[in-house]
Design a protein around this motif. Sequence first.
Motif, PDB file in Angstrom:
ATOM      1  N   UNK A  74       0.665  -1.298   0.064  1.00 35.17           N
ATOM      2  CA  UNK A  74       0.249   0.068   0.203  1.00 35.17           C
ATOM      3  C   UNK A  74       1.085   1.237   0.112  1.00 35.17           C
ATOM      4  N   UNK A  75       2.423   1.056   0.743  1.00 38.51           N
ATOM      5  CA  UNK A  75       2.767   2.838   0.952  1.00 38.51           C
ATOM      6  C   UNK A  75       3.025   2.343  -0.498  1.00 38.51           C
ATOM      7  N   UNK A  76       4.035   1.504  -1.399  1.00 32.56           N
ATOM      8  CA  UNK A  76       4.521   1.591  -2.310  1.00 32.56           C
ATOM      9  C   UNK A  76       3.378   2.175  -3.926  1.00 32.56           C
ATOM     10  N   UNK A  77       2.160   2.054  -3.799  1.00 28.87           N
ATOM     11  CA  UNK A  77       1.277   2.041  -4.246  1.00 28.87           C
ATOM     12  C   UNK A  77       1.153   3.532  -4.481  1.00 28.87           C
ATOM     13  N   UNK A  78       1.194   4.646  -2.840  1.00 30.11           N
ATOM     14  CA  UNK A  78       0.328   5.628  -2.790  1.00 30.11           C
ATOM     15  C   UNK A  78       1.909   6.355  -3.440  1.00 30.11           C
ATOM     16  N   UNK A  79       2.999   5.802  -3.101  1.00 26.71           N
ATOM     17  CA  UNK A  79       4.061   6.720  -3.368  1.00 26.71           C
ATOM     18  C   UNK A  79       4.402   6.621  -5.061  1.00 26.71           C
ATOM     19  N   UNK A  80       3.661   5.785  -5.504  1.00 29.38           N
ATOM     20  CA  UNK A  80       3.950   5.786  -7.138  1.00 29.38           C
ATOM     21  C   UNK A  80       3.059   6.406  -8.021  1.00 29.38           C
ATOM     22  N   UNK A  81       1.832   7.185  -7.289  1.00 31.78           N
ATOM     23  CA  UNK A  81       0.414   7.863  -7.745  1.00 31.78           C
ATOM     24  C   UNK A  81       1.689   8.862  -7.277  1.00 31.78           C
ATOM     25  N   UNK A  82       1.760   9.458  -6.398  1.00 36.35           N
ATOM     26  CA  UNK A  82       2.577  10.585  -5.890  1.00 36.35           C
ATOM     27  C   UNK A  82       3.891  10.880  -7.145  1.00 36.35           C
ATOM     28  N   UNK A  83       4.521   9.951  -7.054  1.00 35.00           N
ATOM     29  CA  UNK A  83       5.727  10.117  -8.165  1.00 35.00           C
ATOM     30  C   UNK A  83       5.163  10.081  -9.315  1.00 35.00           C
ATOM     31  N   UNK A  84       4.222  10.146 -10.159  1.00 32.86           N
ATOM     32  CA  UNK A  84       3.679   9.700 -11.223  1.00 32.86           C
ATOM     33  C   UNK A  84       3.028  11.363 -11.374  1.00 32.86           C
ATOM     34  N   UNK A  85       2.199  11.767 -10.318  1.00 35.52           N
ATOM     35  CA  UNK A  85       1.731  13.706 -10.666  1.00 35.52           C
ATOM     36  C   UNK A  85       3.106  14.186 -10.663  1.00 35.52           C
ATOM     37  N   UNK A  86       4.288  13.963  -9.944  1.00 37.70           N
ATOM     38  CA  UNK A  86       5.115  15.155  -9.190  1.00 37.70           C
ATOM     39  C   UNK A  86       6.109  14.786 -10.692  1.00 37.70           C
ATOM     40  N   UNK A  87       6.360  13.680 -11.807  1.00 40.94           N
ATOM     41  CA  UNK A  87       6.929  13.560 -12.804  1.00 40.94           C
ATOM     42  C   UNK A  87       6.495  14.228 -14.023  1.00 40.94           C
TER      43      UNK A  87
END
Length: 662
Positions: free
Chosen positions: A289-302
Amino acid sequence: MFDHDEDDFPFQHGDDEMTIGRKDEGLTVRQALAELAVKGAISTDLRKSLIKGELRSIVLVVPSAEWTNMAGGAVEDIHDRIYAFCKASGKKEAEDASAINKALAAGRTVVAVTPSVRTLPAIFKTVASETIEVPPPSAALVAQLVRRFSVGRLPSSFSRLDTSVLDFDELCGLVEKGADAAVTAERIANAISAKTRTARVGETLPDLEVAVEFGDARLWAIDLKQDLSDIKAGIIGWSEVDKGCVLHGPPGTGKTTYARALGQYLGIPVVIGSVSELFACSAGYLDSVIKAQRALFERAMQQAPAVLFLDEIDQMPDLDQISQRGKDWWSPVVADFLQLLDSAVSDRDGLIVIGATNRVEALAPACLRPGRLERSIYLGPPDETGAARVLRHHLGPSLADADLSPMASICSARRMTGADIMDLVRSAKRLARREKREMSLSDLTARLVPPYELTEAQRSRVALHEAGHAAIAALHFPDRLVSVSIDPFGGGIASGGHVRVEIPDDLLETKSDLDRRVEMLLAGRAAEIAFLGEASSGSGGSETSDLGLAMRMLAAAHLSFGTADAPRWRCEPERAMDMLRLDPRTMSQVETELAKLAASAIDLVRSRRSEIETLAGELLSRSTLSAAEVLTIVRKGESASTNLVSRRFESNESTLPWTESA
């Protein structure tokens, strides 16, 4: 797409620029893009210092994770003594620190390449001499890349493209060695358009410049657009911009549509996710779950500048409100989420985070504190003007010349959401389509106000009821009264009629003002009791009925406005009824006040008997009266139709099969 001017694209080759056929002939597009970006970020003086070994360590912040390894390779190509540290997944910080110390002990210069400084080992806080940022690739930089690998001229309009929205792999995939430069430019332009387009195929999103149905959320968008314009002009920095808010309101009010419309309005991408999706797209274990939410934020930050829309944000719990067992599991998830939120609105410029919830009271207070999601914006059912716009939006070219204001009035009175109105239009279009004909206004009317027949006694009762409302409205609010009608077209759900009174949005009311509004709402019921001996079910039954609206006003007076005897604030006005149900003491006080005002309304109606009878008679004859006509009758106290009306009101009918609202 492009206009091909006679002049070449206005970017010139420098003396040391590498071109095909020279020493970079063996470079791939990926290597060349990384080299150009790193070279543009590192100044000549800094480059010389790196070559001479004068710096122990620097940090190079790249646009996204996709850039990390290739940028690291470009940095190491500057000189053999440079060691590029790129954070490897799975390695512990102790192992990272050991590798860094080993490089430093060997006299090498360490360059940490990362998309976010918060992920770097702590050692860099003490040894790093400088922090350099590699910006997303500009049109000028991409032009150099295209010209290096392509043939022919670039169109001059290429300089107006916002190439920064494309990530590393996307850009490299669009540039082909030996291709025509104009073709490559067209390909890049199409990719930018596809990535920034927030509307779905065949869909037209609302224009937030004029979309009044979004209320305060529209005004926030307008301010945000001006702020982004000021940033581009160099007037302000990102620290001065609102970069987070929470949209709250009932389901179906268009929160997701608003987020996509905001992206279109601002001209930036929108990344849409939800808290519940974090569990659905992962194994559900803590680390996944932590990896999934980090991936979501990273996708937006990119993709920054971008909008990150987080639906169902209330599913991230308030740790103070859950059991110790639940807290043990949730604490790491919530802590990581709040850290990401801090990063999104503080450390990473260009990311606008919008949370959405139907239950703002369930949202963890930690999310709403300054520096995270700073604003709470209510998005409710549209008013009459907004409902007319929503109707027109979903109708498209259909009924282009039709007057939608009567139907918009119904939608507003029923507190229909944008989703409700969309379904209404869709069902009306379906009716016409199945009969293989063009849609007509009657199709919409049939879906909005299903036909029903009234007996003479029922129609008389409706006229009397509305006359009671109108008479008291004329006494209490003569400047706000608009009209009264027993035509159901324009009232509430299957309404027998309606009185239209306009209350300004910016009106400051006292408790006495609210009491007069409640008396007006109860005057229809009072007229039935005073003239016919008992009230019908037409005064209640729904939240938009006379009794429902009256209760809501008194609840707000006690729990939100502070106009009742005991000053307090428990919630926003829209949530007052929900809070009232949880507060038996205040509920008893409100019901006592309601009974007193109901009795007062009966006395007031009895004192205006002749005027109300005249109004009812006119309504039976003409269906609708203007404010001027009502005021004339009430002020003169005419009783020309008293006997006729009294005879027509002699009936044992005491219940009505619909819900009546003022």
